[in-house]
Design a protein around this motif. Structure first.
Motif, PDB file in Angstrom:
ATOM      1  N   ARG A  22       0.824  -1.206   0.000  1.00  0.00           N
ATOM      2  CA  ARG A  22       0.000   0.000   0.000  1.00  0.00           C
ATOM      3  C   ARG A  22       0.857   1.255   0.000  1.00  0.00           C
ATOM      4  N   SER A  23       1.966   1.242   0.733  1.00  0.00           N
ATOM      5  CA  SER A  23       2.862   2.397   0.738  1.00  0.00           C
ATOM      6  C   SER A  23       3.482   2.611  -0.636  1.00  0.00           C
ATOM      7  N   ALA A  24       3.844   1.515  -1.314  1.00  0.00           N
ATOM      8  CA  ALA A  24       4.408   1.632  -2.647  1.00  0.00           C
ATOM      9  C   ALA A  24       3.391   2.228  -3.615  1.00  0.00           C
ATOM     10  N   ASP A  25       2.143   1.757  -3.547  1.00  0.00           N
ATOM     11  CA  ASP A  25       1.092   2.312  -4.402  1.00  0.00           C
ATOM     12  C   ASP A  25       0.867   3.788  -4.103  1.00  0.00           C
ATOM     13  N   ALA A  26       0.884   4.127  -2.809  1.00  0.00           N
ATOM     14  CA  ALA A  26       0.675   5.519  -2.422  1.00  0.00           C
ATOM     15  C   ALA A  26       1.803   6.404  -2.950  1.00  0.00           C
ATOM     16  N   LEU A  27       3.020   5.899  -2.922  1.00  0.00           N
ATOM     17  CA  LEU A  27       4.152   6.669  -3.419  1.00  0.00           C
ATOM     18  C   LEU A  27       4.038   6.918  -4.916  1.00  0.00           C
ATOM     19  N   ILE A  28       3.603   5.907  -5.657  1.00  0.00           N
ATOM     20  CA  ILE A  28       3.408   6.083  -7.098  1.00  0.00           C
ATOM     21  C   ILE A  28       2.360   7.164  -7.361  1.00  0.00           C
ATOM     22  N   GLY A  29       1.265   7.122  -6.606  1.00  0.00           N
ATOM     23  CA  GLY A  29       0.226   8.125  -6.779  1.00  0.00           C
ATOM     24  C   GLY A  29       0.710   9.519  -6.408  1.00  0.00           C
ATOM     25  N   LEU A  30       1.465   9.608  -5.335  1.00  0.00           N
ATOM     26  CA  LEU A  30       2.003  10.891  -4.906  1.00  0.00           C
ATOM     27  C   LEU A  30       2.966  11.461  -5.941  1.00  0.00           C
ATOM     28  N   ARG A  50      10.552  13.810   2.586  1.00  0.00           N
ATOM     29  CA  ARG A  50      10.063  13.559   3.948  1.00  0.00           C
ATOM     30  C   ARG A  50       9.047  12.426   3.968  1.00  0.00           C
ATOM     31  N   TRP A  51       8.192  12.371   2.930  1.00  0.00           N
ATOM     32  CA  TRP A  51       7.169  11.315   2.882  1.00  0.00           C
ATOM     33  C   TRP A  51       7.821   9.940   2.800  1.00  0.00           C
ATOM     34  N   ILE A  52       8.839   9.814   1.958  1.00  0.00           N
ATOM     35  CA  ILE A  52       9.535   8.529   1.841  1.00  0.00           C
ATOM     36  C   ILE A  52      10.167   8.153   3.168  1.00  0.00           C
ATOM     37  N   GLU A  53      10.807   9.113   3.824  1.00  0.00           N
ATOM     38  CA  GLU A  53      11.459   8.840   5.110  1.00  0.00           C
ATOM     39  C   GLU A  53      10.451   8.411   6.168  1.00  0.00           C
ATOM     40  N   SER A  54       9.256   8.991   6.126  1.00  0.00           N
ATOM     41  CA  SER A  54       8.257   8.714   7.154  1.00  0.00           C
ATOM     42  C   SER A  54       7.448   7.451   6.900  1.00  0.00           C
ATOM     43  N   ASN A  55       7.259   7.097   5.622  1.00  0.00           N
ATOM     44  CA  ASN A  55       6.321   6.038   5.280  1.00  0.00           C
ATOM     45  C   ASN A  55       6.949   4.777   4.709  1.00  0.00           C
ATOM     46  N   LEU A  92      10.615  11.231 -11.984  1.00  0.00           N
ATOM     47  CA  LEU A  92       9.266  10.920 -11.502  1.00  0.00           C
ATOM     48  C   LEU A  92       8.384  10.402 -12.628  1.00  0.00           C
ATOM     49  N   LYS A  93       8.540  10.956 -13.816  1.00  0.00           N
ATOM     50  CA  LYS A  93       7.759  10.462 -14.950  1.00  0.00           C
ATOM     51  C   LYS A  93       8.100   9.010 -15.249  1.00  0.00           C
ATOM     52  N   GLU A  94       9.396   8.684 -15.238  1.00  0.00           N
ATOM     53  CA  GLU A  94       9.807   7.306 -15.498  1.00  0.00           C
ATOM     54  C   GLU A  94       9.353   6.390 -14.372  1.00  0.00           C
ATOM     55  N   PHE A  95       9.433   6.888 -13.146  1.00  0.00           N
ATOM     56  CA  PHE A  95       9.049   6.103 -11.974  1.00  0.00           C
ATOM     57  C   PHE A  95       7.570   5.732 -12.006  1.00  0.00           C
ATOM     58  N   THR A  96       6.735   6.684 -12.424  1.00  0.00           N
ATOM     59  CA  THR A  96       5.290   6.445 -12.400  1.00  0.00           C
ATOM     60  C   THR A  96       4.755   5.884 -13.705  1.00  0.00           C
TER      61      THR A  96
END
Length: 210
Positions: A22-30, A50-55, A92-96
């Motif tokens: 779920r965190s991985a999916d959330a990161l892709i969406g973010l 910060r989001w990556i560090e926290s989640n 980010l474009k390549e990542f998502t």
């Protein structure tokens, strides 16, 4: 495979535990949301870091390791300059796998059209192009290794390209992403008779370093 920049292990995010899906999916969406307006500023980059560090403290996926490490490097001087912002946007474009001309991500293939068997690589006056996220390091550093050996870097996929190198970073957890327009174009040229080879970064690294 050579990882000279230690981007897989030399990061405080790395851990042997499995990624929370779920965190991985959330990161892709973010990441897709940040990249959707085709710009990125320092506040957005700092928030993402910060989001990556926290989640994603229990992180073993190399895709996110690379993304986090690049973010940390860019923000190490507390300033995201214009060139870093452009590089981060591309990452980010390549990542998502986000196609900014549409409202939904690309449909990802399950396999890549890699040349098999992989060809022997020549360097002198051979035209290379890189696509995807490279395990070795930033794309410009990969390109520098090629030019040091007499090779050339292509500005776009065309009949002049001899080798399209596909970045290693990515696995079965990241089938959200597409192998993209560059590979699609390369496949079309290859099928049309152009002597263009699509190779993995792993093969490129083995040819480069032995």
């Amino acid at each position: 495979m050579v990882d000279l920049h230690q981007e897989f292990l030399d990061t405080r995010c790395f851990h042997e535990a499995r990624i929370d899906r779920r965190s991985a999916d959330a990161l892709i969406g973010l990441a897709a949301g940040i990249a959707a307006d085709n710009t990125i500023n320092q506040q957005e980059a700092e928030f993402l870091k910060r989001w990556i560090e926290s989640n994603m403290n229990h992180l073993d996926d190399p895709v996110v390791n690379i993304l986090y490490r690049r973010l940390a490097d860019m923000l190490s001087d507390n300033l995201l300059d214009r060139s870093e912002a452009a590089e981060l946007l591309g990452l980010l474009k390549e990542f998502t796998g986000l196609d900014l001309s549409k409202t939904t991500p690309f449909q990802a293939p399950t396999t890549l059209p890699i040349d098999y068997p992989a060809p022997s690589l020549a360097w002198e006056n051979r035209m290379f192009m890189f696509t995807g996220i490279m395990a070795y390091g930033p794309r410009r550093e990969c390109e520098a290794l090629v030019t040091e050996r007499g090779g050339l870097i292509a500005p776009s996929v065309s009949k002049k390209v001899h080798y399209l190198v596909v970045g290693t970073i990515g696995n079965e957890q990241w089938l959200h992403t597409s192998y993209g327009a560059k590979i699609k174009k390369a496949v079309e040229l290859r099928e049309g008779g152009s002597p263009l080879a699509i190779i993995t970064e792993e093969h490129w690294q083995k040819s480069m370093f032995g």
